[in-house]
Write a protein that holds these residues in place. Structure first.
Motif, PDB file in Angstrom:
ATOM      1  N   UNK B 267      -9.564   3.482 -16.344  1.00 56.03           N
ATOM      2  CA  UNK B 267      -9.315   3.708 -14.915  1.00 56.03           C
ATOM      3  C   UNK B 267      -7.958   3.136 -14.513  1.00 56.03           C
ATOM      4  N   UNK B 268      -7.640   1.979 -15.048  1.00 54.88           N
ATOM      5  CA  UNK B 268      -6.340   1.368 -14.754  1.00 54.88           C
ATOM      6  C   UNK B 268      -5.204   2.284 -15.186  1.00 54.88           C
ATOM      7  N   UNK B 269      -5.319   2.812 -16.404  1.00 51.21           N
ATOM      8  CA  UNK B 269      -4.277   3.707 -16.917  1.00 51.21           C
ATOM      9  C   UNK B 269      -4.100   4.922 -16.024  1.00 51.21           C
ATOM     10  N   UNK B 270      -5.225   5.496 -15.579  1.00 52.84           N
ATOM     11  CA  UNK B 270      -5.153   6.667 -14.697  1.00 52.84           C
ATOM     12  C   UNK B 270      -4.471   6.304 -13.373  1.00 52.84           C
ATOM     13  N   UNK B 271      -4.856   5.113 -12.874  1.00 48.99           N
ATOM     14  CA  UNK B 271      -4.264   4.683 -11.605  1.00 48.99           C
ATOM     15  C   UNK B 271      -2.754   4.516 -11.745  1.00 48.99           C
ATOM     16  N   UNK B 272      -2.328   4.005 -12.895  1.00 48.15           N
ATOM     17  CA  UNK B 272      -0.882   3.824 -13.099  1.00 48.15           C
ATOM     18  C   UNK B 272      -0.166   5.174 -13.139  1.00 48.15           C
ATOM     19  N   UNK B 273      -0.767   6.142 -13.858  1.00 47.13           N
ATOM     20  CA  UNK B 273      -0.189   7.491 -13.843  1.00 47.13           C
ATOM     21  C   UNK B 273      -0.031   7.991 -12.414  1.00 47.13           C
ATOM     22  N   UNK B 274      -1.087   7.798 -11.617  1.00 48.26           N
ATOM     23  CA  UNK B 274      -1.066   8.297 -10.239  1.00 48.26           C
ATOM     24  C   UNK B 274       0.051   7.626  -9.433  1.00 48.26           C
ATOM     25  N   UNK B 275       0.154   6.313  -9.600  1.00 49.10           N
ATOM     26  CA  UNK B 275       1.183   5.589  -8.836  1.00 49.10           C
ATOM     27  C   UNK B 275       2.580   6.052  -9.248  1.00 49.10           C
ATOM     28  N   UNK B 276       2.769   6.246 -10.565  1.00 53.34           N
ATOM     29  CA  UNK B 276       4.082   6.720 -11.024  1.00 53.34           C
ATOM     30  C   UNK B 276       4.406   8.076 -10.401  1.00 53.34           C
ATOM     31  N   UNK B 277       3.407   8.946 -10.365  1.00 49.98           N
ATOM     32  CA  UNK B 277       3.613  10.266  -9.766  1.00 49.98           C
ATOM     33  C   UNK B 277       3.967  10.160  -8.295  1.00 49.98           C
ATOM     34  N   UNK B 278       3.246   9.305  -7.592  1.00 48.59           N
ATOM     35  CA  UNK B 278       3.522   9.131  -6.159  1.00 48.59           C
ATOM     36  C   UNK B 278       4.922   8.573  -5.932  1.00 48.59           C
ATOM     37  N   UNK B 279       5.313   7.638  -6.793  1.00 47.37           N
ATOM     38  CA  UNK B 279       6.640   7.023  -6.635  1.00 47.37           C
ATOM     39  C   UNK B 279       7.752   8.056  -6.782  1.00 47.37           C
ATOM     40  N   UNK B 280       7.646   8.877  -7.834  1.00 51.30           N
ATOM     41  CA  UNK B 280       8.723   9.855  -8.021  1.00 51.30           C
ATOM     42  C   UNK B 280       8.718  10.874  -6.889  1.00 51.30           C
ATOM     43  N   UNK B 281       7.519  11.219  -6.404  1.00 53.20           N
ATOM     44  CA  UNK B 281       7.452  12.160  -5.292  1.00 53.20           C
ATOM     45  C   UNK B 281       8.113  11.573  -4.048  1.00 53.20           C
ATOM     46  N   UNK B 282       7.845  10.292  -3.815  1.00 57.14           N
ATOM     47  CA  UNK B 282       8.458   9.640  -2.658  1.00 57.14           C
ATOM     48  C   UNK B 282       9.980   9.605  -2.813  1.00 57.14           C
ATOM     49  N   UNK B 283      10.432   9.412  -4.052  1.00 60.83           N
ATOM     50  CA  UNK B 283      11.875   9.382  -4.291  1.00 60.83           C
ATOM     51  C   UNK B 283      12.502  10.727  -3.929  1.00 60.83           C
ATOM     52  N   UNK B 284      11.834  11.815  -4.313  1.00 60.08           N
ATOM     53  CA  UNK B 284      12.377  13.132  -3.987  1.00 60.08           C
ATOM     54  C   UNK B 284      12.387  13.347  -2.475  1.00 60.08           C
ATOM     55  N   UNK B 285      11.322  12.876  -1.801  1.00 62.18           N
ATOM     56  CA  UNK B 285      11.300  13.014  -0.345  1.00 62.18           C
ATOM     57  C   UNK B 285      12.483  12.284   0.282  1.00 62.18           C
ATOM     58  N   UNK B 286      12.776  11.142  -0.262  1.00 64.03           N
ATOM     59  CA  UNK B 286      13.909  10.372   0.247  1.00 64.03           C
ATOM     60  C   UNK B 286      15.203  11.169   0.070  1.00 64.03           C
ATOM     61  N   UNK B 287      15.360  11.723  -1.141  1.00 67.12           N
ATOM     62  CA  UNK B 287      16.551  12.540  -1.410  1.00 67.12           C
ATOM     63  C   UNK B 287      16.595  13.714  -0.437  1.00 67.12           C
TER      64      UNK B 287
END
Ligand SMILES: Nc1ncnc2c1ncn2[C@@H]1O[C@H](COP(=O)(O)OP(=O)(O)OP(=O)(O)O)[C@@H](O)[C@H]1O
Ligand SMILES: [Mg+2]
Lengths: 266, 300
Positions: B267-287
């Motif tokens: 579950x931890x590993x899945x959560x980390x994948x999810x957070x990484x995905x959210x982070x990059x998405x937020x980065x694109x929104x910022x751009x």
């Protein structure tokens, strides 16, 4: 290569430039007695000749208005003069600097207003040149704005500033006021006259509005059957009032030429 | 109640955003009417939008609390789904001994490398195809055919070609990234307002100027949509690639945990994948917010 780009028609990008440079001889447009000259210009779309041997000379600093029914080829003629149409036959002599203001302002939305004004202009101080031109059209405050935040009239004024900052020998206007409200249009008429008197480019104004033509132009032409079918000189001194008796008489002539019965007789 | 800030940030997620064509050719008069003419946004609106942002956190938090309650009351067995608190303490343990950080580093490196390769290829090919008929004829048919191939079906082939090291994983990520970027950038280039291209000719911009001032910036909004899609594809491709074979990285950590029945680590590993995905998405929104300010005309 160019045909891959959106909106770029079949002929290569350089065609317009070549056509202008190739015919712009010493005695030609801009340096001689005329700002532009069209001789026997023909443009066919398929079998139909929209322009059919049209002749037109615009004197230096002359303000010419071009009327004509919808579809009569006014924009086609203007596009040929602007170097946007590579498919014409006949003589076309235009000055090295031709500026165009279209019906829509066509400001590049991702460039600030001032950057739009000097887009493609080679100058040491672009911001200064832009601000000066914007001040002339009454937009000094809006240079840093994004084009999409301008009102219709403001955008059209920015478009005029962009045309005039190039100090054109020939200014082409394709119904630039038709999308504006009546009050803004009156302001724009005054502005255009003012700018024309200061910079003195030859002007070709395409319009549907007979009154507009009579208020502004030295000469009013009617395009019909692919040629200039009628020409009226307007000698009335400016500023003109639309109820001036000379203009009333000319209006009736022009409306008849355009196939419209004058007001009150229908 | 959707607020302005929420709707603007979610607008680019739609596959076709306001294309630059209509946006630029629309009469400025109407745009002027609907765009807030303000220099600074009123404080009230800012307050309201930040409150709305907070409101969006409520339901996930409630869900988390419910989950925790279900676990502590024994409704959920630890074997099936460990409590959030358990996952949290596992995270601390694995960060402490370096397992998690090492795994994240390896996975992020794979994703970044794959993304860089894929983005370069996708954007490069799109520009090539978008700017000339010749390029389109050379590139587009091939891209359309390759697009029809199921990427994950290529894994056996990639293993045969590249072995089982880093290369097949990077290649799979690159493939996932390249296509959304290619398709959207190409469409963006072709969708640029023809009136502006004509304007460029009257301004004597020349071909290079046309590309630089009109075509590429005009294609940017659509290309950024492609960027977001391709980042999602990148993480998905990475997860699949790491499931198939890996001796390091998040996927390896998860697979390993499964063998030892450590559901909490899975579950931890899945959560980390999810957070990484959210982070990059937020980065694109910022751009997007930075690069597309002109669209809404909001002050910088
Ligand atoms: N690219 C084209 N392909 C085919 N036909 C065209 C093209 N451009 C113009 N035409 C035709 O040429 C004719 C003249 O068009 P043009 O745009 O010059 O008219 P106009 O006098 O400017 O009309 P309006 O007053 O309505 O603007 C029209 O019948 C139009 O359909
Ligand atoms: Mg027209």
């Amino acid at each position: 290569m160019a045909q891959g780009l959106p909106g770029v028609s079949a002929e290569p990008d350089a065609a317009g430039t070549d056509a202008a440079a190739g015919t712009d001889t010493e005695a030609g447009a801009g340096t001689g007695a005329y700002a532009a000259r069209v001789q026997g210009l023909t443009r066919r779309f398929g079998d139909r000749a929209v322009l059919d041997g049209a002749d037109l000379t615009i004197a230096r600093g002359e303000f010419v208005a071009l009327l004509g029914r919808s579809g009569s080829g006014k924009s086609t003629l203007l596009r040929a003069l602007a170097g946007l149409d590579g498919g014409t036959e006949g003589g076309l002599d235009v000055p090295a600097t031709v500026a165009v203001a279209f019906q829509e302002p066509r400001l590049v939305p991702w460039k600030r207003v001032w950057a739009n004004v000097v887009l493609g202009l080679d100058t040491a101080d672009p911001r200064g040149a832009a601000d000066k031109a914007l001040a002339e059209v009454g937009l000094a405050e809006r240079g840093g704005a994004w084009p999409l935040t301008l009102s219709g009239g403001e955008a059209q004024r920015a478009s005029l500033a962009r045309a005039l900052v190039r100090d054109p020998g020939l200014l082409l206007l394709d119904e630039p006021f038709s999308a504006l409200d009546a009050l803004t249009r009156i302001t724009m008429h005054r502005l255009v006259l003012d700018l024309w008197e200061r910079h003195r480019p030859g002007v070709l104004l395409v319009t549907h509005d007979v009154d507009e033509a009579l208020l502004l132009a030295d000469r009013v032409l009617v395009l019909d059957g692919g040629r200039i079918a009628h020409e009226s000189r307007v000698g009335t001194p400016r500023p003109r009032h639309r109820d001036h008796p000379d203009l009333t008489a000319l209006r009736a002539t022009l409306l008849a030429r355009l196939g419209v019965a004058p007001e009150g007789t229908a | 109640m959707p607020t302005p800030s929420v709707s603007t940030s979610s607008a680019p997620a739609s596959p076709v955003p306001t294309p630059s064509g209509p946006a630029s050719s629309a009469p400025a008069s109407s745009a002027g009417a609907e765009v807030p003419r303000g220099r600074a946004r009123p404080a009230l609106a800012t307050l309201r939008s930040s409150r709305a942002a907070l409101a969006r956190w409520i339901s996930p938090l409630v869900l988390l609390v419910l989950w925790q309650l279900a676990s502590s009351t024994g409704l959920l067995s630890e074997r099936q789904l460990p409590a959030p608190s358990t996952v949290g303490s596992t995270a601390l343990d694995l960060i402490g001994d370096g397992t998690l950080t090492d795994a994240i580093t390896v996975s992020v490196q794979r994703a970044a490398l794959g993304f860089a390769v894929g983005a370069l290829a996708g954007v490069g090919l799109a520009v090539l195809a978008g700017l000339s008929r010749l390029g389109e004829n050379a590139v587009d048919p091939v891209m359309q055919m390759l697009r029809a191939l199921p990427h994950f079906g290529l894994i056996p082939l990639f293993i045969l070609w590249f072995g089982i090291g880093e290369s097949p994983k990077v290649a799979l990520v690159a493939l996932g990234v390249a296509f959304p970027l290619y398709l959207n950038t190409f469409a963006g280039i072709r969708g640029v307002d023809g009136g502006l291209a004509e304007l460029a000719r009257t301004l004597r911009l020349g071909r290079a100027g046309l590309v630089r001032h009109i075509v590429l910036p005009g294609a940017l909004p659509q290309a950024l949509v492609g960027l977001r899609q391709s980042l999602a594809a990148a993480w998905l491709a990475l997860i699949v690639a790491e499931q198939v074979n890996a001796d390091s990285g998040l996927g390896y950590m998860i697979n390993n945990a499964r063998e030892f029945l450590r559901t909490d680590v899975v579950v931890l590993g899945l959560a980390v994948y999810a957070v990484l995905g959210l982070l990059t998405d937020a980065a694109v929104r910022l751009v997007e917010r930075r690069a597309l300010t002109w669209r809404k005309g909001f002050p910088v």
